[in-house]
Design a protein around this motif. Sequence first.
Motif, PDB file in Angstrom:
ATOM      1  N   GLU A  72       0.947  -1.525   0.189  1.00  0.00           N
ATOM      2  CA  GLU A  72      -0.584   0.209  -0.086  1.00  0.00           C
ATOM      3  C   GLU A  72       0.793   1.386   0.052  1.00  0.00           C
ATOM      4  N   ALA A  73       2.015   1.262   1.065  1.00  0.00           N
ATOM      5  CA  ALA A  73       2.407   2.721   1.043  1.00  0.00           C
ATOM      6  C   ALA A  73       3.511   2.394  -0.726  1.00  0.00           C
ATOM      7  N   ASN A  74       3.643   1.887  -1.395  1.00  0.00           N
ATOM      8  CA  ASN A  74       4.935   2.084  -2.230  1.00  0.00           C
ATOM      9  C   ASN A  74       3.487   2.058  -3.424  1.00  0.00           C
ATOM     10  N   LEU A  75       1.918   1.970  -3.570  1.00  0.00           N
ATOM     11  CA  LEU A  75       1.077   2.636  -4.203  1.00  0.00           C
ATOM     12  C   LEU A  75       1.260   4.069  -4.339  1.00  0.00           C
ATOM     13  N   LEU A  76       1.104   4.010  -2.492  1.00  0.00           N
ATOM     14  CA  LEU A  76       0.422   5.551  -2.544  1.00  0.00           C
ATOM     15  C   LEU A  76       1.373   6.276  -2.658  1.00  0.00           C
ATOM     16  N   LYS A  77       2.860   6.097  -2.988  1.00  0.00           N
ATOM     17  CA  LYS A  77       4.659   6.643  -2.953  1.00  0.00           C
ATOM     18  C   LYS A  77       4.134   6.777  -4.385  1.00  0.00           C
ATOM     19  N   LEU A  78       3.469   6.249  -5.384  1.00  0.00           N
ATOM     20  CA  LEU A  78       3.226   6.394  -6.517  1.00  0.00           C
ATOM     21  C   LEU A  78       2.220   7.754  -7.412  1.00  0.00           C
ATOM     22  N   PRO A  96     -11.025  -3.699  -9.030  1.00  0.00           N
ATOM     23  CA  PRO A  96     -10.624  -3.455  -7.829  1.00  0.00           C
ATOM     24  C   PRO A  96      -8.978  -3.814  -7.261  1.00  0.00           C
ATOM     25  N   LEU A  97      -8.558  -3.349  -5.953  1.00  0.00           N
ATOM     26  CA  LEU A  97      -7.250  -3.906  -5.578  1.00  0.00           C
ATOM     27  C   LEU A  97      -7.411  -4.685  -5.380  1.00  0.00           C
ATOM     28  N   PRO A  98      -5.848  -5.150  -4.342  1.00  0.00           N
ATOM     29  CA  PRO A  98      -5.367  -6.149  -3.938  1.00  0.00           C
ATOM     30  C   PRO A  98      -6.220  -6.511  -2.159  1.00  0.00           C
ATOM     31  N   ASP A  99      -6.436  -7.344  -1.619  1.00  0.00           N
ATOM     32  CA  ASP A  99      -6.889  -7.093  -0.513  1.00  0.00           C
ATOM     33  C   ASP A  99      -6.327  -5.963   0.640  1.00  0.00           C
ATOM     34  N   HIS A 100      -4.833  -6.415   0.638  1.00  0.00           N
ATOM     35  CA  HIS A 100      -4.367  -5.454   1.988  1.00  0.00           C
ATOM     36  C   HIS A 100      -3.904  -3.951   1.029  1.00  0.00           C
ATOM     37  N   ILE A 101      -4.598  -3.298   0.177  1.00  0.00           N
ATOM     38  CA  ILE A 101      -4.531  -1.992   0.262  1.00  0.00           C
ATOM     39  C   ILE A 101      -6.326  -2.123   0.187  1.00  0.00           C
ATOM     40  N   ASP A 102      -5.839  -0.814   0.536  1.00  0.00           N
ATOM     41  CA  ASP A 102      -7.678   0.479   1.636  1.00  0.00           C
ATOM     42  C   ASP A 102      -7.196   0.629  -0.198  1.00  0.00           C
ATOM     43  N   PRO A 103      -8.507   0.896  -0.619  1.00  0.00           N
ATOM     44  CA  PRO A 103      -9.206   1.667  -1.983  1.00  0.00           C
ATOM     45  C   PRO A 103      -9.392   3.051  -1.523  1.00  0.00           C
ATOM     46  N   ASP A 104     -10.335   3.496  -0.457  1.00  0.00           N
ATOM     47  CA  ASP A 104     -10.229   4.468  -0.073  1.00  0.00           C
ATOM     48  C   ASP A 104      -8.916   5.245   0.169  1.00  0.00           C
ATOM     49  N   LEU A 105      -8.411   4.640   1.064  1.00  0.00           N
ATOM     50  CA  LEU A 105      -7.435   5.351   1.121  1.00  0.00           C
ATOM     51  C   LEU A 105      -6.615   5.966  -0.467  1.00  0.00           C
ATOM     52  N   VAL A 106      -6.511   5.233  -1.047  1.00  0.00           N
ATOM     53  CA  VAL A 106      -6.231   5.437  -2.621  1.00  0.00           C
ATOM     54  C   VAL A 106      -6.599   6.464  -3.518  1.00  0.00           C
ATOM     55  N   ILE A 107      -7.816   6.251  -2.889  1.00  0.00           N
ATOM     56  CA  ILE A 107      -8.339   7.167  -3.832  1.00  0.00           C
ATOM     57  C   ILE A 107      -8.580   8.614  -2.933  1.00  0.00           C
ATOM     58  N   ARG A 108      -8.076   9.049  -1.820  1.00  0.00           N
ATOM     59  CA  ARG A 108      -8.711  10.341  -0.835  1.00  0.00           C
ATOM     60  C   ARG A 108      -7.080  10.727  -1.450  1.00  0.00           C
ATOM     61  N   THR A 109      -6.170   9.957  -1.562  1.00  0.00           N
ATOM     62  CA  THR A 109      -5.042  10.173  -1.757  1.00  0.00           C
ATOM     63  C   THR A 109      -4.406  10.922  -3.328  1.00  0.00           C
ATOM     64  N   ILE A 110      -5.365   9.841  -4.727  1.00  0.00           N
ATOM     65  CA  ILE A 110      -4.837  11.117  -5.653  1.00  0.00           C
ATOM     66  C   ILE A 110      -5.736  12.817  -6.078  1.00  0.00           C
ATOM     67  N   ASP A 111      -4.635  13.341  -5.723  1.00  0.00           N
ATOM     68  CA  ASP A 111      -5.427  14.636  -5.906  1.00  0.00           C
ATOM     69  C   ASP A 111      -6.729  15.215  -6.924  1.00  0.00           C
ATOM     70  N   ASP A 115      -7.974  13.519 -10.104  1.00  0.00           N
ATOM     71  CA  ASP A 115      -9.805  12.288  -9.822  1.00  0.00           C
ATOM     72  C   ASP A 115     -10.432  11.627 -10.725  1.00  0.00           C
ATOM     73  N   VAL A 116     -10.143  11.452 -12.381  1.00  0.00           N
ATOM     74  CA  VAL A 116     -10.980  12.081 -13.575  1.00  0.00           C
ATOM     75  C   VAL A 116     -11.929  10.671 -13.533  1.00  0.00           C
ATOM     76  N   ASP A 117     -11.558   9.413 -12.447  1.00  0.00           N
ATOM     77  CA  ASP A 117     -12.863   9.327 -11.870  1.00  0.00           C
ATOM     78  C   ASP A 117     -14.321   9.510 -11.103  1.00  0.00           C
ATOM     79  N   GLY A 118     -13.873  10.844 -10.654  1.00  0.00           N
ATOM     80  CA  GLY A 118     -14.940  11.335  -9.804  1.00  0.00           C
ATOM     81  C   GLY A 118     -14.975  10.454  -8.373  1.00  0.00           C
ATOM     82  N   PHE A 119     -14.102  10.121  -8.046  1.00  0.00           N
ATOM     83  CA  PHE A 119     -14.417   9.423  -6.508  1.00  0.00           C
ATOM     84  C   PHE A 119     -14.612  10.188  -5.720  1.00  0.00           C
ATOM     85  N   HIS A 120     -12.558  11.097  -5.628  1.00  0.00           N
ATOM     86  CA  HIS A 120     -12.354  11.461  -3.875  1.00  0.00           C
ATOM     87  C   HIS A 120     -14.078  12.094  -3.256  1.00  0.00           C
TER      88      HIS A 120
END
Length: 290
Positions: A72-78, A96-111, A115-120
């Motif tokens: 998760e940390a490396n994905l957030l860094k990217l 979907p993302l692998p189970d060990h990654i929190d999708p909500d946290l990833v979405i919140r990290t996107i500027d 956020d062209v998915d419009g999920f933030h």
Amino acid sequence: MSATIIDGKLLAETIRQRVADEAKRLGITPGLTVVIVGEDPASQVYVRNKVKQTEAAGFHGSEHRLPESTSEANLLKLVQTLNNDPSVHGILVQLPLPDHIDPDLVIRTIDPAKDVDGFHPINAGKLAVGQDSLVPCTPQGCILLAKTVHPDLTGLNAVVLGRSNIVGKPVAQLLIQESATVTVAHSKTQDLSDVCARADLLVAAVGRAELVKRHWIKPGATVIDVGINRVADGLGKSRLVGDVAFNEAKEIAGAITPVPGGVGPMTIACLLANTLKAACWAEGKPAPTF
């Protein structure tokens, strides 16, 4: 008399061409980066199609394919790196993302501006209060398809079947902005079929194969079928069907989207429109509407 079949492929091609033309007219090259983690087969197909159509529109398309074991940390860094890259106007992390990654946290990290998915949550909040924002692509597509039948949705009795954050809720909010009278129905709704049968416009987005039968549909109603369900065909193979029993529904509806070929193509077309909008914002230029 059979319903008019709403051609999502044709409308999507029209929007993609308009997006490409507008980008050229504005003199900008929007950049879209797609991130995929793991080897989910459906996600692999979606990503290939997104990148291919991004490049066909004259945009700069790129992808990051990460192994299932990515932390998760490396994905957030990217994601943070992409946030800081001025050549990237749109970021899409494929779910979907692998189970060990929190999708909500990833979405919140996107500027939110990328956020062209419009999920933030910021974009979701702006949509809820009627402010200009990046809107989820599939709901946008549903509204545009409905407008091919009803250019003005004012006053229509619209029923949204499904209440997900990705489709149901944003479709309802967009319909409210269009001055439709909106009911959100779901598995806990009493007399569900009767509620649906009162709709002038029915948007089915529950993910249950062929749930909506003929008697659920008001004669002459417009039906937008968001569902994509794979079912066995009895011959050892499978086929795609929607949330609506298409063959019987088309005999009573006034207009209906097919599956496949309805909402699906519109999702990627609206993704490109969102990417152009984000690029316009980044360049300080007015964004076109579609």
